[in-house]
Scaffold this active site. Structure first.
Site, PDB file in Angstrom:
ATOM      1  N   GLY A  61       1.368  -1.212   0.155  1.00  0.00           N
ATOM      2  CA  GLY A  61       0.024   0.002  -0.373  1.00  0.00           C
ATOM      3  C   GLY A  61       0.636   1.299  -0.225  1.00  0.00           C
ATOM      4  N   CYS A  62       0.056   1.988   0.670  1.00  0.00           N
ATOM      5  CA  CYS A  62       1.185   3.360   1.228  1.00  0.00           C
ATOM      6  C   CYS A  62       3.000   3.171   1.529  1.00  0.00           C
ATOM      7  CB  CYS A  62       0.444   4.665   1.004  1.00  0.00           C
ATOM      8  SG  CYS A  62       0.861   6.257   1.215  1.00  0.00           S
ATOM      9  N   PHE A  63       3.457   3.747   0.100  1.00  0.00           N
ATOM     10  CA  PHE A  63       4.769   3.635   1.528  1.00  0.00           C
ATOM     11  C   PHE A  63       4.305   5.007   2.583  1.00  0.00           C
ATOM     12  CE2 PHE A  63       6.504   6.284  -2.814  1.00  0.00           C
ATOM     13  CZ  PHE A  63       5.870   7.523  -2.647  1.00  0.00           C
ATOM     14  N   CYS A  85       2.316   4.841   4.976  1.00  0.00           N
ATOM     15  CA  CYS A  85       1.978   3.737   6.138  1.00  0.00           C
ATOM     16  C   CYS A  85       3.792   2.698   6.449  1.00  0.00           C
ATOM     17  CB  CYS A  85       0.601   2.984   5.373  1.00  0.00           C
ATOM     18  SG  CYS A  85      -0.556   4.264   5.044  1.00  0.00           S
TER      19      CYS A  85
END
Length: 226
Positions: free
Chosen positions: A51-53, A55
């Site tokens: 997912g989003c880096f 995070c």
């Protein structure tokens, strides 16, 4: 007519984002020999996409034995990816992180445990509100031992959840560092709405699931908040 065209454009874009892995160049990556990154000053490097880096970076920065985490792009068939190009879903790259760690303190197997414990491992092409192949889950392996660890953990979690696990297991080739404004994003932007509402939840999920792998300073923050 304008509405029809708008719907068609959105449909085509969504299709591109979710069929990136079917590109022949992309599929060929799965058959390549992995590139093994040598130890430097006793420190190893591992690579994950989940997912989003923003995070993922914050999660792994809280893990014992981890010195540094860098946000970037990996897993695709194009050179020099950027945030803008990866977001099209056509580069094959996923938002990824490079984890620099001390293998005497934390093992690759531990890092994979953190990986599965800090996301929804059943979600295909994304995590939470972030959707598209650029947000898909990948464990990159650098040798057969790491590949076996990843496959064993994936099978364990499939049994544990009684579900299909979405994570790809891919031979590592190259990591492209992301733009400077993405680095240490959560630390520099603690009041950002996305950080507050999405990233923090994943970080807390990791801390609850793997307390034995949380750095002391991260535990101290938890105690202060509670």
């Amino acid at each position: 007519m304008k509405n029809y065209i708008s719907i068609l454009v959105i449909t085509l874009l969504f299709s591109c984002q979710n069929t990136a892995q079917t590109n022949k160049k992309q599929q060929a990556l799965m058959t390549l020999e992995p590139v093994e990154v040598p130890l430097k000053d006793g420190k190893a490097k591992a690579y994950f996409a989940s997912g989003c880096f923003w995070c993922a970076e914050a999660i792994y920065q809280s893990v014992i034995g981890v010195d540094e985490v860098i946000s970037g792009y990996s897993g695709g068939h194009t050179n020099n990816p950027t945030y803008q190009s990866s977001n099209t879903g056509r580069t094959g790259h996923a938002e990824s992180i490079e984890v620099i760690y001390d293998p005497k303190v934390v093992s690759f197997s531990d890092l994979v445990e953190v990986y599965f414990s800090s996301q929804d491992p059943t979600q295909v092409n994304g995590q939470g509100p972030d959707r598209g192949s650029q947000y898909r889950s990948i464990i990159f392996y650098q040798n057969n031992e790491q590949k076996q660890i990843a496959e064993t953990q994936k099978a364990k979690w499939a049994t544990k959840l009684n579900a299909v696990i979405a994570a790809e297991i891919m031979p590592f080739q190259k990591f492209w560092e992301a733009e400077g404004y993405h680095q240490d994003f959560e630390e520099r932007n603690p009041n950002n709405a996305y950080i507050q509402n999405v990233s923090r939840k994943r970080l807390e999920q990791f801390k609850r699931s793997c307390p034995y792998l949380v750095k002391k300073e991260a535990k101290d923050i938890i105690n202060k908040e509670n």
